[in-house]
Design an enzyme around this catalytic site. Structure first.
Site, PDB file in Angstrom:
ATOM      1  N   GLY A  34       5.263  -5.804  -9.738  1.00  0.00           N
ATOM      2  CA  GLY A  34       4.013  -5.089  -9.983  1.00  0.00           C
ATOM      3  C   GLY A  34       3.475  -4.435  -8.722  1.00  0.00           C
ATOM      4  O   GLY A  34       4.209  -4.218  -7.762  1.00  0.00           O
ATOM      5  N   ALA A  35       2.159  -4.084  -8.763  1.00  0.00           N
ATOM      6  CA  ALA A  35       1.536  -3.286  -7.691  1.00  0.00           C
ATOM      7  C   ALA A  35       2.396  -2.039  -7.475  1.00  0.00           C
ATOM      8  O   ALA A  35       2.801  -1.714  -6.354  1.00  0.00           O
ATOM      9  CB  ALA A  35       1.381  -4.093  -6.398  1.00  0.00           C
ATOM     10  N   HIS A  40       8.659   2.294  -6.793  1.00  0.00           N
ATOM     11  CA  HIS A  40       9.000   1.667  -8.076  1.00  0.00           C
ATOM     12  C   HIS A  40       9.192   2.745  -9.152  1.00  0.00           C
ATOM     13  O   HIS A  40      10.105   2.650  -9.979  1.00  0.00           O
ATOM     14  CB  HIS A  40       7.869   0.747  -8.549  1.00  0.00           C
ATOM     15  N   GLN A  64      10.115 -17.174  -4.969  1.00  0.00           N
ATOM     16  CA  GLN A  64      10.670 -16.442  -3.833  1.00  0.00           C
ATOM     17  C   GLN A  64       9.681 -16.336  -2.667  1.00  0.00           C
ATOM     18  O   GLN A  64       9.955 -15.630  -1.697  1.00  0.00           O
ATOM     19  CB  GLN A  64      11.176 -15.078  -4.268  1.00  0.00           C
ATOM     20  N   GLU A 151      16.940   0.331  -2.602  1.00  0.00           N
ATOM     21  CA  GLU A 151      17.720   0.043  -1.374  1.00  0.00           C
ATOM     22  C   GLU A 151      16.825  -0.401  -0.229  1.00  0.00           C
ATOM     23  O   GLU A 151      17.314  -0.830   0.800  1.00  0.00           O
ATOM     24  CB  GLU A 151      18.505   1.294  -0.946  1.00  0.00           C
ATOM     25  N   GLN A 156      18.761  -7.849  -0.470  1.00  0.00           N
ATOM     26  CA  GLN A 156      18.545  -8.291  -1.859  1.00  0.00           C
ATOM     27  C   GLN A 156      19.504  -7.582  -2.814  1.00  0.00           C
ATOM     28  O   GLN A 156      20.082  -8.201  -3.717  1.00  0.00           O
ATOM     29  CB  GLN A 156      17.093  -8.009  -2.254  1.00  0.00           C
ATOM     30  N   SER A 188       5.779   0.290   0.210  1.00  0.00           N
ATOM     31  CA  SER A 188       5.852  -1.140  -0.054  1.00  0.00           C
ATOM     32  C   SER A 188       4.497  -1.594  -0.561  1.00  0.00           C
ATOM     33  O   SER A 188       3.457  -1.117  -0.076  1.00  0.00           O
ATOM     34  CB  SER A 188       6.192  -1.895   1.238  1.00  0.00           C
TER      35      SER A 188
HETATM   36  O1  PAF Z   1      12.184  -6.679  -5.222  1.00  0.00           O
HETATM   37  C1  PAF Z   1      11.344  -7.294  -5.911  1.00  0.00           C
HETATM   38  O2  PAF Z   1      10.274  -6.787  -6.257  1.00  0.00           O
HETATM   39  C2  PAF Z   1      11.657  -8.719  -6.327  1.00  0.00           C
HETATM   40  O3  PAF Z   1      12.341  -9.409  -5.326  1.00  0.00           O
HETATM   41  C3  PAF Z   1      12.414  -8.807  -7.674  1.00  0.00           C
HETATM   42  C4  PAF Z   1      13.782  -8.167  -7.580  1.00  0.00           C
HETATM   43  C5  PAF Z   1      11.597  -8.139  -8.751  1.00  0.00           C
HETATM   44  C6  PAF Z   1      12.618 -10.270  -8.053  1.00  0.00           C
HETATM   45  O4  PAF Z   1      11.399 -10.939  -8.177  1.00  0.00           O
END
Ligand code: PAF
Length: 289
Positions: A34-35, A40, A64, A151, A156, A188
């Site tokens: 979100g946010a 995104h 996480q 990326e 990740q 971000s």
């Molecule tokens: O990149 C993110 O926003 C998070 O690490 C993800 C991939 C949604 C997992 O919670």
């Protein structure tokens, strides 16, 4: 403009994606916390190109975040996110509760070895276990044909590609380029933590990576180039550099020179924000900078 349908349970998500699949539609998943910002939304655009229907998940994943990290403070505004998703044509918003994702007695962790040992894995112990666990669940819940990740979180992305391969999850993982502000700062959700002064200093991270990338592509050795880049970041006002390093683009093995496709990756603290960024370094000088 009709907004995305919002589903909050695994059952409702499966009913929705099942309905689409019966009509022969393909499904893309864009996992997020979100946010939502333009970075995104660029993932949603990419997903729209790749599949007939797009599900965006919004779940601030407690597993996480380490102790003392920003889980509680992480920005949340589902209503605004839903409006932004409507504007880019997402079909469904999957926003499960913590209890739906991790019911009482939940006892499974997905750990991807090797790739998670250093960089953000070293600076944030347990972080990638949380990411790998939730992403595995999201992929198994939505069963998308394709899933799109930024990326910007380069380590990740590699961790997710590896877990999908190792667990034989039938999905294509697509990486999408970093989206930047006009001054170079990578978008971000955590940029909102920066004060006005820190925001002015923040693009120095990308600028240092770019300068280093150009020097590495010209054949200079990594040690001197990386030391100069770290000095630049600190001189710009960053409080500490967790890492600024040259890695093999596929394996993240440390490199002394850019003699194969490589990536410069950095994480550094500026006030209350830990900013990460990365740029490609191409042996033939075809990098992004
Ligand atoms: O990149 C993110 O926003 C998070 O690490 C993800 C991939 C949604 C997992 O919670």
């Amino acid at each position: 403009m009709t907004g995305p349908v919002t589903v909050r349970s695994v059952g409702a998500l499966r009913a929705q994606t099942g309905q689409w699949r019966e009509t022969g539609a393909t499904v893309a998943l864009v996992p997020t916390m979100g946010a939502l910002h333009d970075g995104h939304l660029s993932l949603v655009h990419k997903a729209n190109e790749l599949a007939d229907r797009v599900v965006v998940s919004i779940f601030v994943n407690p597993r996480q975040f380490g102790p003392g990290e920003d889980y509680a403070a992480y920005p949340r505004d589902e209503a605004v996110d839903a409006e932004n998703l409507a504007a880019v044509g997402a079909d469904a918003l999957y926003a499960p509760t913590v209890a739906e994702m991790y019911p009482d007695g939940f006892a499974t962790t997905v750990h991807v070895g090797g790739l998670t040992d250093d960089l953000c894995g070293a600076a944030r112990p347990g972080h990638f276990d949380g990411v790998a666990t939730v992403v595995s669940k999201l992929l198994l819940q939505a069963r998308p044909d394709v899933a799109v990740f930024g990326e910007k979180d380069y380590q990740q992305l590699l961790v997710i590609r590896r877990l999908v391969r190792d667990l034989d999850i039938l999905v294509s993982i697509v990486g999408a380029p970093v989206v930047r502000e006009p001054d170079g700062l990578a978008l971000s959700s955590r940029n909102t933590y920066l004060t006005a002064d820190q925001r002015r200093a923040a693009p120095a991270l990308y600028k240092a990576l770019c300068r280093a990338s150009v020097r590495l592509e010209a054949g200079e050795g990594a040690a001197g180039v990386l030391a100069a880049a770290r000095d630049e970041v600190v001189a710009a006002g960053f409080d500490a550099v967790d890492y600024l390093t040259l890695r093999d683009a596929a394996t993240l093995a440390p490199l002394d020179a850019a003699d194969r496709p490589a990536r410069l990756l950095a994480a550094a603290h500026l006030g209350g924000a830990r900013l990460i960024d990365n740029v490609p370094v191409a042996p033939a000088g075809e990098g992004a900078c």
